[in-house]
Scaffold this motif. Structure first.
Motif, PDB file in Angstrom:
ATOM      1  N   SER A   1      -8.648   2.611   4.174  1.00 42.79           N
ATOM      2  CA  SER A   1      -8.651   2.250   2.664  1.00 42.79           C
ATOM      3  C   SER A   1      -9.421   2.024   2.105  1.00 42.79           C
ATOM      4  O   SER A   1      -9.173   2.618   1.123  1.00 42.79           O
ATOM      5  CB  SER A   1      -7.557   0.859   3.129  1.00 42.79           C
TER       6      SER A   1
ATOM      7  N   GLN B   1      -4.910  10.117  -1.275  1.00 47.80           N
ATOM      8  CA  GLN B   1      -3.666   9.476  -1.257  1.00 47.80           C
ATOM      9  C   GLN B   1      -3.334   9.384   0.289  1.00 47.80           C
ATOM     10  O   GLN B   1      -2.752   8.035   0.689  1.00 47.80           O
ATOM     11  CB  GLN B   1      -2.091  10.096  -1.997  1.00 47.80           C
ATOM     12  N   ALA B   2      -3.438  10.374   1.140  1.00 53.92           N
ATOM     13  CA  ALA B   2      -3.205  10.402   2.261  1.00 53.92           C
ATOM     14  C   ALA B   2      -3.750   9.700   2.978  1.00 53.92           C
ATOM     15  O   ALA B   2      -3.074   8.947   3.802  1.00 53.92           O
ATOM     16  CB  ALA B   2      -3.607  12.173   2.966  1.00 53.92           C
TER      17      ALA B   2
ATOM     18  N   THR C   1      -2.117   6.077   2.797  1.00 54.42           N
ATOM     19  CA  THR C   1      -0.575   5.946   2.938  1.00 54.42           C
ATOM     20  C   THR C   1      -1.259   5.832   4.519  1.00 54.42           C
ATOM     21  O   THR C   1       0.029   5.421   4.800  1.00 54.42           O
ATOM     22  CB  THR C   1      -0.060   7.246   3.105  1.00 54.42           C
TER      23      THR C   1
ATOM     24  N   CYS D   1       1.033  -1.492  -0.056  1.00 55.20           N
ATOM     25  CA  CYS D   1       0.266  -0.063  -0.242  1.00 55.20           C
ATOM     26  C   CYS D   1       0.752   1.897   0.061  1.00 55.20           C
ATOM     27  O   CYS D   1       0.560   1.994  -0.458  1.00 55.20           O
ATOM     28  CB  CYS D   1      -0.705   0.186   0.990  1.00 55.20           C
ATOM     29  N   LEU D   2       1.797   0.757   0.964  1.00 56.01           N
ATOM     30  CA  LEU D   2       2.715   2.618   0.517  1.00 56.01           C
ATOM     31  C   LEU D   2       3.970   2.611  -0.770  1.00 56.01           C
ATOM     32  O   LEU D   2       4.796   2.715  -0.015  1.00 56.01           O
ATOM     33  CB  LEU D   2       3.949   2.297   1.687  1.00 56.01           C
ATOM     34  N   ASP D   3       3.373   1.699  -1.684  1.00 53.08           N
ATOM     35  CA  ASP D   3       3.922   1.795  -2.951  1.00 53.08           C
ATOM     36  C   ASP D   3       5.763   1.108  -2.391  1.00 53.08           C
ATOM     37  O   ASP D   3       6.177   1.429  -3.470  1.00 53.08           O
ATOM     38  CB  ASP D   3       3.895   3.032  -3.528  1.00 53.08           C
TER      39      ASP D   3
ATOM     40  N   GLY E   1      -1.643   2.030   4.463  1.00 56.72           N
ATOM     41  CA  GLY E   1      -0.323   0.998   5.033  1.00 56.72           C
ATOM     42  C   GLY E   1       0.339   1.223   6.335  1.00 56.72           C
ATOM     43  O   GLY E   1       1.000   0.335   6.437  1.00 56.72           O
ATOM     44  N   ALA E   2       0.512   2.383   7.110  1.00 58.61           N
ATOM     45  CA  ALA E   2       1.386   3.255   7.921  1.00 58.61           C
ATOM     46  C   ALA E   2       0.151   2.220   9.021  1.00 58.61           C
ATOM     47  O   ALA E   2       1.411   1.308   9.810  1.00 58.61           O
ATOM     48  CB  ALA E   2       1.116   4.588   8.308  1.00 58.61           C
TER      49      ALA E   2
END
Length: 233
Positions: A186, A195-196, A199, A70-72, A202-203
């Motif tokens: 998500s 996008q935030a 991110t 998810c964090l690419d 993912g965190a």
């Protein structure tokens, strides 16, 4: 601990569950020790082990892989789907089955439910499913909305599971809080295309992995295998 009809813990996800196990009245349990695990299932003279460490280690590993995706950190779903099936999904499913056999309903329900997430995530986002290929040919909103719907259902059950942790140790509450926030951010991020939030999701997955690894180690470590003792709270 005195003889009682209630075990203090079946393991870290079940508190004050009715049991017929008799505890040693002379036993001294140190503060913040990992919960005792008295299984009710007997296989001949064998004493079954505790399936919880496997469940938490596999949950943490799957969450770590999904979080990095998810964090690419990697754009390839192949790097994640194998872990989701081979360890996260399978490990949690087996853990849930054994928890079910020993009568730990809460742990069994959560473990098997989240194993379903990893299995379905791996299938949905694998190239073999055709989902990504089909969604990319359509409007960009299709992929986001479809993923949001996927996360919506797991956000709902994660919230229900979170409400079931209020009488459980803090580590379990923290884990389920991160799980709910991960799914919820998500879902919102894909619905709103922010996008935030993706991110943040993912965190939160990375945080889930850290806590799950700690719980798994706290349950696994004892005087029979290491001198390390991790406090459980």
């Amino acid at each position: 601990m005195s003889t009682s009809t209630k075990a203090e813990y079946e393991h870290c996800e079940a508190v004050n569950v009715t049991s017929n196990h008799v505890h040693d009245p002379e036993a001294q349990v140190p503060a913040n020790a990992a919960p005792a695990y008295p299984p009710s299932l007997k296989i001949g003279n064998a004493r079954p082990g505790n399936p919880a460490p496997l469940g938490f280690f596999s949950f943490g590993t799957g969450s770590l892989a999904v979080g990095l995706f998810c964090l690419d950190v990697t754009p390839l779903p192949h790097a994640v789907t194998g872990v989701c099936v081979g360890y996260a999904g399978l490990g949690q499913f087996l853990c849930g089955l054994f928890e079910l056999l020993i009568g730990n309903t809460y742990a069994a329900t959560t473990m098997i439910s989240f194993s379903g997430f990893f299995f379905s995530f791996a299938y949905t986002f694998s190239p073999q499913s055709g989902f990504l290929e089909l969604a990319e040919k359509m409007d960009p909103k299709v992929l986001n909305n479809s993923t949001a719907v996927f996360m919506l259902g797991y956000s709902a059950i994660a919230f229900i599971f979170l409400l079931g942790t209020f009488r459980q140790p803090w580590l379990i509450r923290i884990t389920l809080t991160f799980v709910f926030l991960g799914f919820f951010t998500s879902m919102l991020g894909h619905f709103l295309n922010i996008q935030a939030l993706l991110t943040a999701s993912g965190a939160f997955s990375i945080c889930i992995a850290a806590v799950a690894y700690y719980i798994g180690a706290a349950l696994l470590y004892d005087e029979s295998n290491t001198f390390i003792k991790l406090p459980f709270f």
